[in-house]
Design a protein around this motif. Structure first.
Motif, PDB file in Angstrom:
ATOM      1  N   GLN A 123     -53.980 -23.687  18.944  1.00  0.00           N
ATOM      2  CA  GLN A 123     -55.338 -23.177  18.753  1.00  0.00           C
ATOM      3  C   GLN A 123     -56.337 -24.287  18.427  1.00  0.00           C
ATOM      4  O   GLN A 123     -57.539 -24.118  18.640  1.00  0.00           O
ATOM      5  N   LEU A 124     -55.850 -25.413  17.935  1.00  0.00           N
ATOM      6  CA  LEU A 124     -56.753 -26.524  17.638  1.00  0.00           C
ATOM      7  C   LEU A 124     -57.448 -27.042  18.892  1.00  0.00           C
ATOM      8  O   LEU A 124     -58.505 -27.672  18.809  1.00  0.00           O
ATOM      9  N   PHE A 143     -63.323 -23.133  12.709  1.00  0.00           N
ATOM     10  CA  PHE A 143     -62.687 -23.479  11.440  1.00  0.00           C
ATOM     11  C   PHE A 143     -63.370 -22.798  10.255  1.00  0.00           C
ATOM     12  O   PHE A 143     -64.528 -22.395  10.321  1.00  0.00           O
ATOM     13  N   LEU A 144     -62.618 -22.735   9.157  1.00  0.00           N
ATOM     14  CA  LEU A 144     -63.084 -22.145   7.909  1.00  0.00           C
ATOM     15  C   LEU A 144     -62.893 -23.143   6.774  1.00  0.00           C
ATOM     16  O   LEU A 144     -62.064 -24.054   6.852  1.00  0.00           O
ATOM     17  N   ASN A 145     -63.673 -22.971   5.711  1.00  0.00           N
ATOM     18  CA  ASN A 145     -63.504 -23.740   4.472  1.00  0.00           C
ATOM     19  C   ASN A 145     -63.548 -25.256   4.680  1.00  0.00           C
ATOM     20  O   ASN A 145     -62.816 -26.014   4.024  1.00  0.00           O
ATOM     21  N   VAL A 152     -56.656 -29.978   9.600  1.00  0.00           N
ATOM     22  CA  VAL A 152     -55.565 -29.019   9.789  1.00  0.00           C
ATOM     23  C   VAL A 152     -54.261 -29.754  10.071  1.00  0.00           C
ATOM     24  O   VAL A 152     -53.205 -29.434   9.503  1.00  0.00           O
ATOM     25  N   ILE A 153     -54.304 -30.762  10.943  1.00  0.00           N
ATOM     26  CA  ILE A 153     -53.101 -31.534  11.259  1.00  0.00           C
ATOM     27  C   ILE A 153     -52.562 -32.212  10.002  1.00  0.00           C
ATOM     28  O   ILE A 153     -51.351 -32.208   9.740  1.00  0.00           O
ATOM     29  N   THR A 368     -57.877 -21.504   7.347  1.00  0.00           N
ATOM     30  CA  THR A 368     -58.132 -22.754   8.070  1.00  0.00           C
ATOM     31  C   THR A 368     -58.802 -22.540   9.427  1.00  0.00           C
ATOM     32  O   THR A 368     -59.875 -23.050   9.677  1.00  0.00           O
ATOM     33  N   HIS A 369     -58.160 -21.767  10.318  1.00  0.00           N
ATOM     34  CA  HIS A 369     -58.738 -21.516  11.633  1.00  0.00           C
ATOM     35  C   HIS A 369     -58.223 -20.174  12.137  1.00  0.00           C
ATOM     36  O   HIS A 369     -57.840 -19.331  11.306  1.00  0.00           O
TER      37      HIS A 369
END
Length: 400
Positions: A123-124, A143-145, A152-153, A368-369
């Motif tokens: 999804q990234l 993305f969130l936050n 994320v990685i 996160t996403h």
């Protein structure tokens, strides 16, 4: 859902851009995406995003209660050894359907949740590919936050690998090359540098698990678990079932990320214990002495199934009475997905899945996403949406 963004996207859409989008998504691992990719992201307004996050915060407060594990112990099958499961899952996902209230306003309704990973790495690439092909405006993000692709990685590396050598950490699946989600495995391997190992290849010596690399047995210290355990136990052959039982033996020197028990604890089993405006009424089938009078307003679901198998959308009294193990089913108030995502043809329905990471060393879980799934059908999974356009796997874009 954001009308200005939706209209802009449709007006500027071309098949050439869509084909470019597909090419970008698959260029690092050609022919590895085995599900239909929708033509469009879903543009989510801030108010709708907040409703989803407030709902997940309530659920997380329940999962964090001292009595949660005792409350959900009966959900974990006997063949799952709970040893080393920890106090919470490393990953959770929450699925929300987009529904329309009587006053015309849209709201999220929780459909399902899992204490299990999703397509976190694949999804990234959605936002990058969409931005390159469709020129998505910068004021939207998946993305969130405050997360982005690199953050994320980094967080995945911290949670999955910890302080281990990546060689001693594996992504575990059954016949990974045959899975529809294998594109996510490949991207995970790219970024975390961990091997993808099939359950059939695991060996045991003493209290240690091993996999083979270049003719050498390599000890496994951590397992990034992608196995759907119920599928293995009930549908695998005898050798595979024995392999599953072997890696569930007690006193093994291995750390699970996330432990298989959380797939059961944080699941449809948890829904009957929740009360919230954005969570549809859900009860165990065993609690009913007779069918509800408005049975057509409910969905009958097995507690543990994969890809929507066994779900009854149009429940009949016969379905109600024919279940031999009602403790393993729920009746859930039907979530009527609204066809509100405009396309050049007819509007489609959508479901949003929020991804949460939870450090094992403390702290709160954090969103996160995401991913999204679009459909014209009654069933939302991508397996049911491969014969039409403007449906399939996608992602949500939030207002920054």
């Amino acid at each position: 859902m954001i009308s200005t963004a939706r209209n802009w996207f449709i007006q500027n859409f071309t098949q050439e851009k869509y084909q470019q989008y597909l090419q970008i998504l698959g260029r690092e691992h050609p022919n590895s995406i085995k599900f239909r990719i929708a033509e469009t992201p879903v543009f989510i307004p801030k108010s709708f995003e907040q409703q989803m996050l407030e709902t997940t915060e309530y659920i997380i407060s329940v999962i964090g209660m001292k009595g949660f594990k005792a409350m959900t112990d009966s959900s974990v099958p006997n063949y799952i050894n709970k040893e080393g499961e920890g106090e919470h899952p490393h990953f959770m996902v929450f699925d929300f359907g987009i529904v329309q209230k009587e006053d015309g306003k849209l709201e999220p309704q929780l459909v399902e949740m899992q204490g299990f990973p999703s397509l976190f790495m694949y999804q990234l690439y959605q936002e990058d590919a969409s931005r390159e092909a469709f020129e998505i405006p910068e004021e939207y993000t998946q993305f969130l936050n405050g997360f982005d692709k690199e953050k994320v990685i980094k967080k995945m590396r911290e949670i999955v690998i910890g302080n281990e050598n990546p060689e001693n950490v594996i992504l575990l699946e059954l016949y990974p090359q045959k899975q529809k989600t294998k594109i996510d495995f490949y991207y995970t391997q790219d970024h975390l540098n961990i091997p993808i190992v099939c359950l059939s290849e695991i060996k045991k010596q003493g209290n240690q698990l091993f996999y083979t690399k270049d003719g050498h047995d390599i000890p496994i210290h951590r397992i990034y678990n992608r196995l759907i355990w119920d599928e293995i136990i009930h549908n695998g052959d005898e050798f595979i079932r024995n392999q599953a039982q072997m890696i569930m033996e007690k006193d093994l020197q291995v750390h699970w990320v996330t432990h298989p028990s959380w797939f059961y604890r944080v699941s449809k089993f948890t829904l009957p214990f929740l009360r919230h405006p954005h969570i549809p009424e859900t009860r165990f089938l065993s609690e009913y002495l007779e069918p509800p009078k408005d049975l057509d307003n409910y969905v009958l679901k097995p507690l543990f199934s994969f890809g929507g198998q066994g779900v009854k959308i149009h429940v009949t009294p016969y379905d109600f009475w024919s279940i031999d193990d009602p403790e393993n089913y729920i009746l859930q108030k039907k979530v009527d997905y609204a066809s509100v995502i405009e396309t050049p043809n007819s509007p489609v329905k959508a479901e949003i899945r929020l991804f949460y990471f939870w450090d094992e060393n403390g702290g709160k879980p954090i969103a996160t996403h995401n991913l999204a799934r679009l459909t014209r059908e009654e069933m939302i999974g991508v397996s049911y949406n491969n014969q039409s356009d403007w449906v399939g796997g996608s992602f949500a874009l939030f207002e920054k």
